[in-house]
Design a protein around this motif. Structure first.
Motif, PDB file in Angstrom:
ATOM      1  N   PHE A   1       6.726   3.471  -9.485  1.00 32.11           N
ATOM      2  CA  PHE A   1       6.392   3.626 -10.902  1.00 32.11           C
ATOM      3  C   PHE A   1       7.220   4.683 -11.621  1.00 32.11           C
ATOM      4  O   PHE A   1       7.055   4.884 -12.808  1.00 32.11           O
ATOM      5  N   ARG A   2       8.117   5.379 -10.918  1.00 34.60           N
ATOM      6  CA  ARG A   2       9.025   6.272 -11.620  1.00 34.60           C
ATOM      7  C   ARG A   2      10.113   5.475 -12.343  1.00 34.60           C
ATOM      8  O   ARG A   2      10.861   6.006 -13.153  1.00 34.60           O
TER       9      ARG A   2
ATOM     10  N   SER B   1       6.854   6.286  -6.002  1.00 36.96           N
ATOM     11  CA  SER B   1       7.724   5.371  -5.244  1.00 36.96           C
ATOM     12  C   SER B   1       8.310   4.243  -6.086  1.00 36.96           C
ATOM     13  O   SER B   1       9.515   4.010  -6.067  1.00 36.96           O
TER      14      SER B   1
ATOM     15  N   ARG C   1      -4.138   8.963  -9.754  1.00 42.45           N
ATOM     16  CA  ARG C   1      -3.613   9.092  -8.395  1.00 42.45           C
ATOM     17  C   ARG C   1      -2.957   7.828  -7.865  1.00 42.45           C
ATOM     18  O   ARG C   1      -2.232   7.871  -6.883  1.00 42.45           O
ATOM     19  N   SER C   2      -3.222   6.683  -8.488  1.00 44.44           N
ATOM     20  CA  SER C   2      -2.495   5.479  -8.102  1.00 44.44           C
ATOM     21  C   SER C   2      -1.465   5.189  -9.183  1.00 44.44           C
ATOM     22  O   SER C   2      -1.779   5.273 -10.366  1.00 44.44           O
ATOM     23  N   GLY C   3      -0.249   4.884  -8.765  1.00 44.25           N
ATOM     24  CA  GLY C   3       0.801   4.616  -9.732  1.00 44.25           C
ATOM     25  C   GLY C   3       0.472   3.399 -10.569  1.00 44.25           C
ATOM     26  O   GLY C   3       0.701   3.361 -11.773  1.00 44.25           O
ATOM     27  N   LEU C   4      -0.088   2.380  -9.894  1.00 46.24           N
ATOM     28  CA  LEU C   4      -0.433   1.144 -10.587  1.00 46.24           C
ATOM     29  C   LEU C   4      -1.494   1.408 -11.644  1.00 46.24           C
ATOM     30  O   LEU C   4      -1.406   0.941 -12.781  1.00 46.24           O
TER      31      LEU C   4
ATOM     32  N   THR D   1      -0.147  12.690  -4.675  1.00 45.59           N
ATOM     33  CA  THR D   1      -0.200  13.531  -5.881  1.00 45.59           C
ATOM     34  C   THR D   1      -1.663  13.758  -6.218  1.00 45.59           C
ATOM     35  O   THR D   1      -2.487  12.859  -6.067  1.00 45.59           O
TER      36      THR D   1
ATOM     37  N   MET E   1       4.371   6.434   0.934  1.00 42.86           N
ATOM     38  CA  MET E   1       3.341   6.861  -0.028  1.00 42.86           C
ATOM     39  C   MET E   1       3.507   8.343  -0.342  1.00 42.86           C
ATOM     40  O   MET E   1       3.530   9.171   0.555  1.00 42.86           O
ATOM     41  N   VAL E   2       3.682   8.656  -1.618  1.00 46.68           N
ATOM     42  CA  VAL E   2       3.809  10.050  -2.052  1.00 46.68           C
ATOM     43  C   VAL E   2       2.437  10.513  -2.555  1.00 46.68           C
ATOM     44  O   VAL E   2       1.834   9.856  -3.386  1.00 46.68           O
TER      45      VAL E   2
ATOM     46  N   TRP F   1      -0.072   3.219 -14.574  1.00 39.69           N
ATOM     47  CA  TRP F   1       0.798   2.282 -15.301  1.00 39.69           C
ATOM     48  C   TRP F   1      -0.047   1.376 -16.199  1.00 39.69           C
ATOM     49  O   TRP F   1       0.262   1.169 -17.366  1.00 39.69           O
ATOM     50  N   MET F   2      -1.138   0.854 -15.621  1.00 39.77           N
ATOM     51  CA  MET F   2      -2.048  -0.028 -16.344  1.00 39.77           C
ATOM     52  C   MET F   2      -2.679   0.723 -17.522  1.00 39.77           C
ATOM     53  O   MET F   2      -2.705   0.217 -18.651  1.00 39.77           O
TER      54      MET F   2
ATOM     55  N   TRP G   1       2.583  14.310 -17.857  1.00 38.35           N
ATOM     56  CA  TRP G   1       2.616  14.535 -16.413  1.00 38.35           C
ATOM     57  C   TRP G   1       3.944  14.029 -15.843  1.00 38.35           C
ATOM     58  O   TRP G   1       4.582  14.697 -15.026  1.00 38.35           O
ATOM     59  N   SER G   2       4.383  12.858 -16.308  1.00 40.62           N
ATOM     60  CA  SER G   2       5.673  12.318 -15.852  1.00 40.62           C
ATOM     61  C   SER G   2       6.805  13.249 -16.240  1.00 40.62           C
ATOM     62  O   SER G   2       7.695  13.532 -15.438  1.00 40.62           O
TER      63      SER G   2
ATOM     64  N   ALA H   1       0.836  -1.205   0.000  1.00 40.23           N
ATOM     65  CA  ALA H   1       0.000   0.000   0.000  1.00 40.23           C
ATOM     66  C   ALA H   1       0.870   1.255   0.000  1.00 40.23           C
ATOM     67  O   ALA H   1       0.552   2.258  -0.633  1.00 40.23           O
ATOM     68  N   GLU H   2       2.000   1.181   0.693  1.00 35.93           N
ATOM     69  CA  GLU H   2       2.918   2.329   0.765  1.00 35.93           C
ATOM     70  C   GLU H   2       3.569   2.633  -0.592  1.00 35.93           C
ATOM     71  O   GLU H   2       4.064   3.734  -0.818  1.00 35.93           O
ATOM     72  N   LEU H   3       3.588   1.639  -1.469  1.00 29.12           N
ATOM     73  CA  LEU H   3       4.347   1.797  -2.714  1.00 29.12           C
ATOM     74  C   LEU H   3       3.475   2.151  -3.918  1.00 29.12           C
ATOM     75  O   LEU H   3       3.978   2.485  -4.980  1.00 29.12           O
ATOM     76  N   ASP H   4       2.156   2.061  -3.723  1.00 31.65           N
ATOM     77  CA  ASP H   4       1.261   2.235  -4.873  1.00 31.65           C
ATOM     78  C   ASP H   4       0.920   3.703  -5.140  1.00 31.65           C
ATOM     79  O   ASP H   4      -0.221   4.112  -5.054  1.00 31.65           O
ATOM     80  N   ASP H   5       1.900   4.508  -5.427  1.00 35.39           N
ATOM     81  CA  ASP H   5       1.639   5.884  -5.858  1.00 35.39           C
ATOM     82  C   ASP H   5       2.439   6.090  -7.142  1.00 35.39           C
ATOM     83  O   ASP H   5       3.220   5.220  -7.528  1.00 35.39           O
ATOM     84  N   PRO H   6       2.239   7.210  -7.841  1.00 39.24           N
ATOM     85  CA  PRO H   6       2.918   7.353  -9.132  1.00 39.24           C
ATOM     86  C   PRO H   6       4.438   7.538  -9.024  1.00 39.24           C
ATOM     87  O   PRO H   6       5.115   7.560 -10.041  1.00 39.24           O
TER      88      PRO H   6
ATOM     89  N   SER I   1      -1.856  13.709 -11.028  1.00 40.19           N
ATOM     90  CA  SER I   1      -1.637  12.559 -11.906  1.00 40.19           C
ATOM     91  C   SER I   1      -2.981  12.048 -12.413  1.00 40.19           C
ATOM     92  O   SER I   1      -4.033  12.411 -11.896  1.00 40.19           O
TER      93      SER I   1
END
Ligand code: SF4
Ligand code: SF4
Ligand code: FES
Lengths: 234, 115
Positions: free
Chosen positions: A200-201, A198, B10-13, B4, B1-2, B16-17, B77-78, A191-196, B7
């Motif tokens: 996914f860069r 951490s 708002r979820s990186g996953l 944003t 957790m960062v 990505w998907m 955005w990236s 959960a801590e890693l799922d942001d754009p 984006s």
């Protein structure tokens, strides 16, 4: 041969500069870059660098040698010197404290973020928490990291966002604890890693893999974290 | 957790998907278009018009357009969060990208349904 060293002492220098030093290697032997630095220091005792174990174990002498990050103590001259010239710079992307010594706080902050310790809230058994040989084997290629920062400071994504992107080293360690059969905090860790930022860069540039002096593969670990995130979320 | 808020999802996953799926849509649209042009070397206006009048083609084109916009948004955005360090300038850049994306969607729909 000619050695060009990055010099910067914030107490006396206005700006960093490159110092050119001509040096003869005694006996023309293929010594390590760290030995060369020792010779340079005898010539100019004001030169500053970090080192401790001098055998690739402590991770303190990471530096940029002719454009490539590595540990000076296990990098022979023959591997990096080109045309009898060697350019030595501090690891790129982090603040320089002096000469070849960088301030690694940002790097350690990312390491701290991933909680680099086992979390297990089940009652402690009378003996150790045992692992099968297979479970233990999952940690191979992960636990060997010596936190030298060669990988993270070679990663463009880490250069641009060292405060937000965990970086290859931190992510390799994140996966080391995600993969550990004794750890029960998998969900919280993911959960801590799922942001754009951490995880996914990482754009799979693989600079990290090409410089790791321990031959580890952070890109692969990052891919595994991504798969765990996908599995959990679909 | 960062955290944003600018984006795409708002979820990186999620981003990505979306990036992967829209890439597949864009690729198949491109391949289809190239194929169509190759197999119809003496294409005339009526045939071209007829192609885009079909409902299936409209769905496919709109899907490609929306994919393009989402794909571009995530990419830009990236880029903006990598290279534009000043918050004001970054936000301005992102706003311009967002506005352009919106304009392209409306404009594209107008073209597709105006045929
Ligand atoms: S693979 Fe990922 S972590 Fe490794 S250098 Fe490239 S962007 Fe950085
Ligand atoms: S992964 Fe390799 S390069 Fe990166 S910190 Fe660990 S040992 Fe150093
Ligand atoms: S001095 Fe310890 S790793 Fe090089």
């Amino acid at each position: 041969m000619l050695v060009s060293v990055y010099r910067y002492n914030p107490e006396v220098d206005d700006a960093p500069y490159m110092q050119d030093i001509h040096i003869d290697i005694p006996g023309g032997k293929d010594i390590m870059v760290l030995d060369l630095l020792q010779l340079l220091k005898e010539k100019d005792p004001t030169l500053v660098y970090r080192r401790s174990c001098r055998e690739g174990v402590c991770g303190s002498d990471g530096m940029n040698m002719n454009g490539k990050n590595g540990l000076a103590c296990i990098t022979p001259l023959s591997e990096v010197v080109e045309g009898d010239k060697l350019v030595l710079r501090p690891l790129p992307g982090l603040p320089v404290i002096r000469d070849l010594v960088i301030d690694m706080s940002q790097f350690y902050k990312q390491y701290e973020k991933i909680k680099p310790y086992l979390i297990n809230d089940t009652p402690a058994p009378a003996i150790e928490r045992l692992q099968s040989p297979e479970e233990r084997a999952e940690l191979d290629g992960l636990y060997e990291c010596i936190l030298c920062a060669c990988c993270s400071t070679a990663c463009p994504s880490f250069w641009w966002n060292p405060d937000k992107f965990v970086g290859p080293s931190g992510l390799l360690q994140a996966y080391r604890f995600l993969a550990d059969s004794r750890d029960t905090a998998t969900r919280e860790r993911l959960a801590e890693l799922d942001d754009p930022f951490s995880v996914f860069r990482c754009h799979g540039i693989m600079n990290c893999v090409s410089v790791c002096p321990k031959g580890l593969n952070p890109t692969k670990a990052i891919g595994k974290i991504r798969n765990m995130l996908i599995q959990q979320a679909t | 957790m960062v955290t944003t808020i600018t984006s795409f999802g708002r979820s990186g996953l999620y981003d990505w998907m979306v990036q992967r799926i829209t890439a597949v849509v864009l690729l198949s649209y491109t391949v289809f278009m190239i194929g169509y042009l190759l197999f119809n070397p003496d294409l005339d206006y009526n045939q071209w018009k007829g192609l885009f009048e079909g409902t299936l083609m409209r769905i496919f084109s709109l899907l490609a357009l929306l994919s393009l916009v989402a794909h571009a948004w995530i990419g830009m955005w990236s880029v903006s969060t990598d290279y534009i360090k000043a918050t004001g300038a970054r936000f301005l850049f992102q706003s311009v990208c967002g506005l352009l994306a919106f304009i392209y969607v409306v404009w594209g729909i107008q073209i597709l349904w105006g045929i």
